[in-house]
Design a protein around this motif. Structure first.
Motif, PDB file in Angstrom:
ATOM      1  N   VAL A 172       0.836  -1.203   0.000  1.00  0.00           N
ATOM      2  CA  VAL A 172       0.000   0.000   0.000  1.00  0.00           C
ATOM      3  C   VAL A 172       0.873   1.256   0.000  1.00  0.00           C
ATOM      4  CG1 VAL A 172      -1.675   1.334   1.346  1.00  0.00           C
ATOM      5  CG2 VAL A 172      -2.015  -1.124   1.001  1.00  0.00           C
ATOM      6  N   VAL A 173       1.913   1.275   0.809  1.00  0.00           N
ATOM      7  CA  VAL A 173       2.823   2.428   0.841  1.00  0.00           C
ATOM      8  C   VAL A 173       3.479   2.615  -0.522  1.00  0.00           C
ATOM      9  CG1 VAL A 173       4.992   3.304   1.819  1.00  0.00           C
ATOM     10  CG2 VAL A 173       3.210   2.404   3.333  1.00  0.00           C
ATOM     11  N   ALA A 174       3.924   1.533  -1.135  1.00  0.00           N
ATOM     12  CA  ALA A 174       4.548   1.629  -2.462  1.00  0.00           C
ATOM     13  C   ALA A 174       3.557   2.167  -3.499  1.00  0.00           C
ATOM     14  CB  ALA A 174       5.088   0.268  -2.890  1.00  0.00           C
ATOM     15  N   THR A 175       2.317   1.733  -3.428  1.00  0.00           N
ATOM     16  CA  THR A 175       1.287   2.210  -4.355  1.00  0.00           C
ATOM     17  C   THR A 175       1.032   3.699  -4.141  1.00  0.00           C
ATOM     18  OG1 THR A 175       0.266   0.022  -4.426  1.00  0.00           O
ATOM     19  CG2 THR A 175      -1.108   1.881  -5.113  1.00  0.00           C
ATOM     20  N   ILE A 176       0.948   4.113  -2.889  1.00  0.00           N
ATOM     21  CA  ILE A 176       0.734   5.534  -2.594  1.00  0.00           C
ATOM     22  C   ILE A 176       1.927   6.357  -3.064  1.00  0.00           C
ATOM     23  CG2 ILE A 176       0.431   7.243  -0.753  1.00  0.00           C
ATOM     24  CD1 ILE A 176      -1.197   5.057   0.751  1.00  0.00           C
ATOM     25  N   ALA A 177       3.133   5.838  -2.889  1.00  0.00           N
ATOM     26  CA  ALA A 177       4.330   6.560  -3.342  1.00  0.00           C
ATOM     27  C   ALA A 177       4.273   6.824  -4.843  1.00  0.00           C
ATOM     28  CB  ALA A 177       5.588   5.786  -2.967  1.00  0.00           C
ATOM     29  N   VAL A 178       3.815   5.842  -5.609  1.00  0.00           N
ATOM     30  CA  VAL A 178       3.671   6.025  -7.060  1.00  0.00           C
ATOM     31  C   VAL A 178       2.600   7.079  -7.351  1.00  0.00           C
ATOM     32  CG1 VAL A 178       2.969   4.896  -9.222  1.00  0.00           C
ATOM     33  CG2 VAL A 178       4.547   3.740  -7.655  1.00  0.00           C
ATOM     34  N   LEU A 179       1.494   7.038  -6.627  1.00  0.00           N
ATOM     35  CA  LEU A 179       0.443   8.047  -6.808  1.00  0.00           C
ATOM     36  C   LEU A 179       0.967   9.446  -6.518  1.00  0.00           C
ATOM     37  CD1 LEU A 179      -2.603   6.249  -5.161  1.00  0.00           C
ATOM     38  CD2 LEU A 179      -2.433   6.927  -7.569  1.00  0.00           C
ATOM     39  N   VAL A 180       1.751   9.578  -5.459  1.00  0.00           N
ATOM     40  CA  VAL A 180       2.318  10.880  -5.103  1.00  0.00           C
ATOM     41  C   VAL A 180       3.237  11.367  -6.226  1.00  0.00           C
ATOM     42  CG1 VAL A 180       3.891  12.053  -3.496  1.00  0.00           C
ATOM     43  CG2 VAL A 180       2.075  10.578  -2.607  1.00  0.00           C
ATOM     44  N   GLN A 181       4.076  10.499  -6.743  1.00  0.00           N
ATOM     45  CA  GLN A 181       4.960  10.878  -7.854  1.00  0.00           C
ATOM     46  C   GLN A 181       4.144  11.304  -9.074  1.00  0.00           C
ATOM     47  OE1 GLN A 181       7.267   7.310  -8.416  1.00  0.00           O
ATOM     48  NE2 GLN A 181       8.732   7.839  -6.812  1.00  0.00           N
ATOM     49  N   ARG A 182       3.103  10.541  -9.388  1.00  0.00           N
ATOM     50  CA  ARG A 182       2.255  10.878 -10.534  1.00  0.00           C
ATOM     51  C   ARG A 182       1.559  12.220 -10.338  1.00  0.00           C
ATOM     52  NH1 ARG A 182      -1.841   6.315 -11.269  1.00  0.00           N
ATOM     53  NH2 ARG A 182      -2.758   7.900 -12.613  1.00  0.00           N
ATOM     54  N   ALA A 183       1.046  12.456  -9.123  1.00  0.00           N
ATOM     55  CA  ALA A 183       0.360  13.718  -8.842  1.00  0.00           C
ATOM     56  C   ALA A 183       1.321  14.890  -9.005  1.00  0.00           C
ATOM     57  CB  ALA A 183      -0.223  13.691  -7.429  1.00  0.00           C
ATOM     58  N   ARG A 184       2.488  14.775  -8.422  1.00  0.00           N
ATOM     59  CA  ARG A 184       3.470  15.854  -8.535  1.00  0.00           C
ATOM     60  C   ARG A 184       3.841  16.111  -9.996  1.00  0.00           C
ATOM     61  NH1 ARG A 184       7.064  13.674  -3.451  1.00  0.00           N
ATOM     62  NH2 ARG A 184       5.823  14.665  -1.792  1.00  0.00           N
ATOM     63  N   ALA A 185       4.054  15.047 -10.751  1.00  0.00           N
ATOM     64  CA  ALA A 185       4.421  15.190 -12.168  1.00  0.00           C
ATOM     65  C   ALA A 185       3.311  15.856 -12.975  1.00  0.00           C
ATOM     66  CB  ALA A 185       4.767  13.825 -12.768  1.00  0.00           C
ATOM     67  N   ALA A 186       2.057  15.611 -12.572  1.00  0.00           N
ATOM     68  CA  ALA A 186       0.905  16.177 -13.281  1.00  0.00           C
ATOM     69  C   ALA A 186       0.506  17.556 -12.748  1.00  0.00           C
ATOM     70  CB  ALA A 186      -0.286  15.217 -13.180  1.00  0.00           C
ATOM     71  N   GLY A 187       1.193  18.029 -11.724  1.00  0.00           N
ATOM     72  CA  GLY A 187       0.844  19.318 -11.135  1.00  0.00           C
ATOM     73  C   GLY A 187      -0.399  19.276 -10.273  1.00  0.00           C
ATOM     74  N   VAL A 188      -0.776  18.078  -9.829  1.00  0.00           N
ATOM     75  CA  VAL A 188      -1.933  17.918  -8.945  1.00  0.00           C
ATOM     76  C   VAL A 188      -1.440  18.031  -7.508  1.00  0.00           C
ATOM     77  CG1 VAL A 188      -3.700  16.294  -8.141  1.00  0.00           C
ATOM     78  CG2 VAL A 188      -3.189  16.485 -10.585  1.00  0.00           C
ATOM     79  N   PRO A 189      -2.014  18.929  -6.704  1.00  0.00           N
ATOM     80  CA  PRO A 189      -1.551  19.091  -5.334  1.00  0.00           C
ATOM     81  C   PRO A 189      -1.715  17.806  -4.507  1.00  0.00           C
ATOM     82  CG  PRO A 189      -2.992  20.909  -5.964  1.00  0.00           C
ATOM     83  CD  PRO A 189      -3.087  19.872  -7.046  1.00  0.00           C
ATOM     84  N   VAL A 190      -0.757  17.573  -3.643  1.00  0.00           N
ATOM     85  CA  VAL A 190      -0.828  16.486  -2.668  1.00  0.00           C
ATOM     86  C   VAL A 190      -1.065  17.125  -1.309  1.00  0.00           C
ATOM     87  CG1 VAL A 190       0.377  14.529  -1.615  1.00  0.00           C
ATOM     88  CG2 VAL A 190       0.768  15.094  -4.034  1.00  0.00           C
ATOM     89  N   VAL A 191      -2.069  16.632  -0.600  1.00  0.00           N
ATOM     90  CA  VAL A 191      -2.367  17.103   0.749  1.00  0.00           C
ATOM     91  C   VAL A 191      -2.250  15.906   1.681  1.00  0.00           C
ATOM     92  CG1 VAL A 191      -4.117  18.117   2.269  1.00  0.00           C
ATOM     93  CG2 VAL A 191      -3.862  18.963  -0.086  1.00  0.00           C
ATOM     94  N   TRP A 192      -1.497  16.093   2.742  1.00  0.00           N
ATOM     95  CA  TRP A 192      -1.217  15.035   3.713  1.00  0.00           C
ATOM     96  C   TRP A 192      -2.061  15.257   4.958  1.00  0.00           C
ATOM     97  CZ3 TRP A 192       2.447  11.592   1.928  1.00  0.00           C
ATOM     98  CH2 TRP A 192       3.197  12.020   0.828  1.00  0.00           C
ATOM     99  N   VAL A 193      -2.633  14.184   5.486  1.00  0.00           N
ATOM    100  CA  VAL A 193      -3.417  14.254   6.723  1.00  0.00           C
ATOM    101  C   VAL A 193      -2.704  13.399   7.760  1.00  0.00           C
ATOM    102  CG1 VAL A 193      -5.630  13.766   7.809  1.00  0.00           C
ATOM    103  CG2 VAL A 193      -5.562  14.605   5.453  1.00  0.00           C
TER     104      VAL A 193
END
Length: 187
Positions: free
Chosen positions: A31-52
């Motif tokens: 799950v952590v590895a999957t989220i890490a890929v999502l975070v990389q994709r979001a950053r590359a696409a200019g989509v903000p990442v918000v951490w809770v």
């Protein structure tokens, strides 16, 4: 199709992927590895990442258990929302953070499926957001000793349940990570 018409943007919302939470959760490495890929994709696409980040008696503020897992680090400028309730909106500045980013759609990943993830999904949906749950990017701990279903069933049920949510002017989806459109043009 959010009801927040002045907010066309999307945000990747990463909920409670903290050391103490993930240590007790099933399939946490994947799950952590999957989220890490999502975070990389979001950053590359200019989509903000918000951490809770949750704090409680089991996750005291500033403790080792309270810290995010080392594989996931907020970048400069990414918001971190601190909470003490399951719903990430409850008594936090999350709404202001999302409004500042023009976000009317949330892509949600993290922990725990049957607690903070579910509460946050409902909190967002009732507040007018479109919400996408990433089906392979959330997890929970085994609470079957207290009558809960096994964790894999909790995750599966959360995915099934969220995929069928409907409300006027809003959309809900449950989508695997490799099919998630972070920018929100499809899902």
């Amino acid at each position: 199709m959010t009801t927040l018409t002045d907010r066309p943007g999307s945000v990747l919302l990463v909920v409670d992927v903290q050391r103490g939470v993930m240590a007790a959760s099933v399939d946490s490495e994947r799950v952590v590895a999957t989220i890490a890929v999502l975070v990389q994709r979001a950053r590359a696409a200019g989509v903000p990442v918000v951490w809770v980040q949750h704090s409680s008696d089991d996750l005291p503020l500033g403790s080792e258990a309270w810290r995010y897992v080392p594989e996931l680090v907020a970048a400069a400028g990414e918001a971190v929302v601190h909470k003490t309730y399951g719903d990430s909106f409850e008594d936090t500045d999350l709404e202001d953070v999302l409004a500042a980013r023009g976000a009317g759609r949330l892509v949600v990943a993290g922990a725990q499926s049957d607690a903070c993830i579910r509460s946050t999904l409902h909190g967002a949906f009732t507040r007018g957001y479109d919400v996408t749950l990433v089906t392979d990017a959330h997890t929970t701990e085994d609470l079957s000793a207290w009558g809960a279903p096994p964790p894999q069933q909790v995750v599966a049920h959360t995915n099934l349940y969220w995929g069928f949510q409907r409300a006027p002017g809003r959309t809900a989806a449950a989508v695997p990570s490799d099919e998630v459109d972070l920018a929100g043009t499809r899902d």
